[in-house]
Write an enzyme that holds these catalytic residues in place. Structure first.
Site, PDB file in Angstrom:
ATOM      1  N   SER A  96      25.853  27.931  10.995  1.00  0.00           N
ATOM      2  CA  SER A  96      24.551  27.577  10.417  1.00  0.00           C
ATOM      3  C   SER A  96      23.545  28.721  10.502  1.00  0.00           C
ATOM      4  O   SER A  96      23.690  29.641  11.299  1.00  0.00           O
ATOM      5  CB  SER A  96      23.970  26.360  11.138  1.00  0.00           C
ATOM      6  OG  SER A  96      24.899  25.313  11.172  1.00  0.00           O
TER       7      SER A  96
HETATM    8  N1  SAH Z   1      28.112  24.195  14.835  1.00  0.00           N
HETATM    9  C1  SAH Z   1      28.928  25.186  14.161  1.00  0.00           C
HETATM   10  C2  SAH Z   1      28.833  25.120  12.655  1.00  0.00           C
HETATM   11  C3  SAH Z   1      29.371  23.892  12.129  1.00  0.00           C
HETATM   12  S1  SAH Z   1      30.017  23.878  10.512  1.00  0.00           S
HETATM   13  C4  SAH Z   1      28.626  26.581  14.624  1.00  0.00           C
HETATM   14  O1  SAH Z   1      27.715  26.772  15.442  1.00  0.00           O
HETATM   15  O2  SAH Z   1      29.331  27.490  14.195  1.00  0.00           O
HETATM   16  C5  SAH Z   1      30.596  22.218  10.588  1.00  0.00           C
HETATM   17  C6  SAH Z   1      31.846  22.051  11.385  1.00  0.00           C
HETATM   18  O3  SAH Z   1      32.098  20.657  11.475  1.00  0.00           O
HETATM   19  C7  SAH Z   1      33.067  22.662  10.726  1.00  0.00           C
HETATM   20  O4  SAH Z   1      33.714  23.513  11.612  1.00  0.00           O
HETATM   21  C8  SAH Z   1      33.930  21.445  10.371  1.00  0.00           C
HETATM   22  O5  SAH Z   1      35.309  21.690  10.449  1.00  0.00           O
HETATM   23  C9  SAH Z   1      33.485  20.445  11.425  1.00  0.00           C
HETATM   24  N2  SAH Z   1      33.741  19.039  11.106  1.00  0.00           N
HETATM   25  C10 SAH Z   1      33.682  18.429   9.905  1.00  0.00           C
HETATM   26  N3  SAH Z   1      33.974  17.117  10.022  1.00  0.00           N
HETATM   27  C11 SAH Z   1      34.221  16.887  11.351  1.00  0.00           C
HETATM   28  C12 SAH Z   1      34.580  15.742  12.106  1.00  0.00           C
HETATM   29  N4  SAH Z   1      34.753  14.539  11.535  1.00  0.00           N
HETATM   30  N5  SAH Z   1      34.752  15.882  13.445  1.00  0.00           N
HETATM   31  C13 SAH Z   1      34.592  17.097  14.044  1.00  0.00           C
HETATM   32  N6  SAH Z   1      34.260  18.219  13.375  1.00  0.00           N
HETATM   33  C14 SAH Z   1      34.071  18.127  12.050  1.00  0.00           C
END
Ligand code: SAH
Length: 246
Positions: A96
């Site tokens: 993000s």
């Molecule tokens: N917080 C992260 C960025 C997140 S991007 C950072 O600091 O880099 C969103 C993430 O959520 C992705 O890696 C995606 O694979 C994950 N995601 C999506 N759906 C999800 C779910 N149901 N459970 C866990 N993770 C999930």
């Protein structure tokens, strides 16, 4: 004379190439990180009416100034690591924008003895920021490769108070509940009831809610001491979708 000139130009070009291929030093990264913090402060001022504050908490900003974001992005994007924007981390996912990370962390309003849950580990950057501020961070990632990479990275960087699990974060992490705060970093169509259940009374959930690939609303969900739920829209945002079988 002409030949000398050509030789000079050749060496100059080689020099430029060599210089450019050297990665920035830790000092250079430090300078860029300080610049990023200034940009976050400017964004906060710019959005102050919407978010209801002119500045974010000192500890949050200190964490933003400390965690090496360049360690959380793919090697070929390291030079861009301190630009105030999201970056791709593979598997169609993104790390993000720093302003959003800082804002969401601030809205979570954590204390140092808190236990927090993050859904969507991604690169592990948000988890590292939280790890600087609270006692324990539990984080769930659905893409195995990303989760494993984040786990290794956080360990290498010395974070001993973060636990990564591979799974569907929609269902939270029951075993370590209840949590003082929950941060969801992928957009959900609704607030997952299991997360509300795993939140302590007095705790907060920060979550982007809305349709995938359309503007979503960053929501602040508060569970009152008597268990009542209050929600507030903070800001329009754009996150990758929360996937999984729910
Ligand atoms: N917080 C992260 C960025 C997140 S991007 C950072 O600091 O880099 C969103 C993430 O959520 C992705 O890696 C995606 O694979 C994950 N995601 C999506 N759906 C999800 C779910 N149901 N459970 C866990 N993770 C999930």
């Amino acid at each position: 004379m002409k030949r000398r000139y050509v030789t000079f130009l050749t060496f100059l070009a080689l020099g430029v190439v060599a210089f450019k291929s050297f990665p920035p030093t830790d000092e250079e990264y430090q300078v860029r990180r300080e610049h990023m913090v200034k940009e976050i402060e400017a964004d906060v001022k710019f959005t102050s009416e919407r978010i209801g504050k002119k500045a974010l908490g000192r500890h949050v900003m200190e964490a933003m100034g400390k965690v090496p974001r360049h360690e959380f992005v793919p090697a070929h994007l390291r030079r861009s690591a301190y630009e105030n924007r999201p970056l791709p981390i593979g598997y169609g996912q993104t790390i993000s924008q720093p302003y959003i990370v800082a804002l969401m962390t601030d809205l979570l309003d954590v204390d140092e003895d808190n236990v927090v849950l993050e859904i969507g580990t991604g690169s592990g950057y948000q988890a590292a920021i939280l790890a600087e501020l609270v006692e324990k961070v539990y984080t769930v990632e659905i893409v195995r490769e990303l989760g494993e990479q984040a786990k290794g990275r956080l360990k290498r960087l010395g974070y001993q108070n973060v636990w990564v699990r591979i799974g569907d974060g929609y269902y939270g992490w029951e075993e370590h509940a209840p949590f003082d705060g929950i941060i969801v970093t992928a957009a959900a169509s609704h607030i997952p009831p299991p997360l509300v259940k795993q939140l302590k009374p007095g705790g907060r959930i920060i979550i982007p809610v809305g349709s995938p690939f359309m503007t979503q609303q960053l929501m602040l969900v508060k569970k009152e001491k008597d268990g009542k739920i209050k929600t507030k829209q903070v800001l329009p945002v754009l996150f990758v979708p929360l996937t999984g079988g729910h």
